[in-house]
Design a protein around this motif. Structure first.
Motif, PDB file in Angstrom:
ATOM      1  N   ILE A 136       0.827  -1.208   0.000  1.00 58.24           N
ATOM      2  CA  ILE A 136       0.000   0.000   0.000  1.00 58.24           C
ATOM      3  C   ILE A 136       0.864   1.262   0.000  1.00 58.24           C
ATOM      4  N   SER A 137       2.059   1.181   0.595  1.00 62.69           N
ATOM      5  CA  SER A 137       2.983   2.312   0.525  1.00 62.69           C
ATOM      6  C   SER A 137       3.429   2.542  -0.915  1.00 62.69           C
ATOM      7  N   LEU A 138       3.675   1.448  -1.614  1.00 64.59           N
ATOM      8  CA  LEU A 138       4.088   1.516  -3.010  1.00 64.59           C
ATOM      9  C   LEU A 138       3.014   2.172  -3.870  1.00 64.59           C
ATOM     10  N   LEU A 139       1.763   1.791  -3.663  1.00 64.65           N
ATOM     11  CA  LEU A 139       0.656   2.362  -4.430  1.00 64.65           C
ATOM     12  C   LEU A 139       0.464   3.844  -4.122  1.00 64.65           C
ATOM     13  N   GLY A 140       0.644   4.209  -2.872  1.00 65.97           N
ATOM     14  CA  GLY A 140       0.433   5.596  -2.473  1.00 65.97           C
ATOM     15  C   GLY A 140       1.537   6.533  -2.918  1.00 65.97           C
TER      16      GLY A 140
ATOM     17  N   ALA B 207      11.161   6.858  -4.480  1.00 66.35           N
ATOM     18  CA  ALA B 207      10.517   7.623  -3.409  1.00 66.35           C
ATOM     19  C   ALA B 207      10.847   6.980  -2.068  1.00 66.35           C
ATOM     20  N   PHE B 208      11.265   7.791  -1.121  1.00 58.20           N
ATOM     21  CA  PHE B 208      11.566   7.306   0.225  1.00 58.20           C
ATOM     22  C   PHE B 208      10.347   7.495   1.127  1.00 58.20           C
ATOM     23  N   LEU B 209      10.064   6.476   1.904  1.00 56.84           N
ATOM     24  CA  LEU B 209       8.881   6.473   2.766  1.00 56.84           C
ATOM     25  C   LEU B 209       9.270   6.059   4.185  1.00 56.84           C
ATOM     26  N   GLY B 210       8.338   6.230   5.113  1.00 57.77           N
ATOM     27  CA  GLY B 210       8.541   5.770   6.477  1.00 57.77           C
ATOM     28  C   GLY B 210       9.173   6.830   7.357  1.00 57.77           C
TER      29      GLY B 210
ATOM     30  N   ALA C 157       0.890   5.407   2.813  1.00 57.83           N
ATOM     31  CA  ALA C 157       0.316   4.058   2.789  1.00 57.83           C
ATOM     32  C   ALA C 157      -1.207   4.084   2.823  1.00 57.83           C
ATOM     33  N   LEU C 158      -1.783   4.980   3.618  1.00 58.93           N
ATOM     34  CA  LEU C 158      -3.243   5.066   3.689  1.00 58.93           C
ATOM     35  C   LEU C 158      -3.830   5.533   2.358  1.00 58.93           C
ATOM     36  N   ASP C 159      -3.111   6.402   1.660  1.00 57.66           N
ATOM     37  CA  ASP C 159      -3.554   6.811   0.328  1.00 57.66           C
ATOM     38  C   ASP C 159      -3.552   5.619  -0.623  1.00 57.66           C
TER      39      ASP C 159
END
Length: 292
Positions: A105-109, A247-250, A275-277
């Motif tokens: 979900i993080s990947l999709l967002g 893209a960096f996340l977390g 991730a929620l997006d």
């Protein structure tokens, strides 16, 4: 009739939930909630209970029935088919419910569902590629303590190893000074903490490691030097066969992005969503498939 989209992001530190109307009048969430950790790997049955309780509470507060909601749950540990099935079984009363990984979900967002590489670093560490054909590839994310190198839990674990060495050798540094003040020098007390500690407990030490490294602490700098090598290796695996943006996340994503090697910097973009997006996007896609 489905009227709402429910996104759940479950990890080793917290669980975030967001409910939005299928046709929202504003960009504001209809209902949001944050609760305790829900990594299937780390918390097991307690994680399932946390997720289920959060969903039930949300629907109760918003006066919604299960049949009215398209639910997507991205949770750490869902890459394990057995653990994923256990969560799905617990949520059998929800007819429109997808369980996937938090990395997915993080990947999709990150790029509004478009092709991209993501490096997600929080309690754990995982990289994923979403191709133009909507295929996904996963790198890292094996879970703490066997994997997730450079994630928050791993940083905390290395700090504890430094503490243990300090207790035995009496060598000190700013980091060990903090840890001794926090944990003491008593072997029995530390062993008891280690026996009970989860990934989230180790991850709480990550900001301390970074803070002392920036102040010049050699122990903290050594930990982070190794962490940067792990991140570079993770990026290399994820990005070597494509030219997609990164893209960096977390919670630790921005830190590692700032210390990235120069040849990766030109490919970095700011994440367009979280991730929620991504979970909300997948929940909406589920509705579209149902309505076809």
């Amino acid at each position: 009739m489905i009227t709402h989209l429910l996104a759940v992001d479950g990890g080793g530190t917290k669980t975030a939930l967001r409910l939005t109307p299928l046709a929202p009048l504003t960009t504001d969430p209809f209902f949001s909630l944050t609760s305790g950790p829900s990594s299937l790997t780390q918390q097991g049955s307690a994680a399932i209970a946390t997720i289920k309780d959060a969903i039930e509470y949300c629907l109760e507060q918003c006066h919604l029935k299960a049949k009215n909601v398209s639910i997507v749950i991205g949770v750490a540990g869902a890459g394990n088919p057995k653990l994923k099935q256990q969560l799905q079984n617990a949520l059998a009363d929800y007819p429109y419910c997808i369980v996937t990984t938090d990395a997915h979900i993080s990947l999709l967002g990150a790029n509004n569902g478009k092709a991209v590489n993501t490096i997600a670093i929080g309690t754990g560490a995982v990289a994923m590629t979403l191709t133009a054909e909507s295929d996904t590839e996963l790198f890292g994310g094996w879970g703490f303590p066997i994997g997730d190198e450079a994630g928050g839990a791993w940083l905390g674990q290395q700090a504890i190893r430094v503490l243990i060495n300090s207790i035995e050798t009496l060598e000190t540094s700013p980091l060990t000074g903090y840890l001794i003040e926090h944990f003491g020098r008593d072997r029995k007390t530390l062993l008891q903490w280690l026996k009970m500690a989860k990934a989230a407990d180790f991850a709480q030490l990550a900001p301390i490691v970074i803070e002392y490294a920036e102040q010049g602490c050699r122990n903290s700098q050594a930990i982070l030097d190794e962490a940067h090598r792990h991140i570079d290796n993770l990026i290399t695996k994820c990005c070597k066969n494509n030219e997609l943006d990164i893209a960096f996340l977390g919670s630790l994503g921005a830190y590692y992005q700032a210390h990235l090697k120069t040849h990766w910097q030109q490919r970095v973009i700011d994440a367009k969503g979280n991730a929620l997006d991504g979970a909300t996007l997948l929940a909406k896609q589920q509705v579209e498939l149902i309505n076809e």
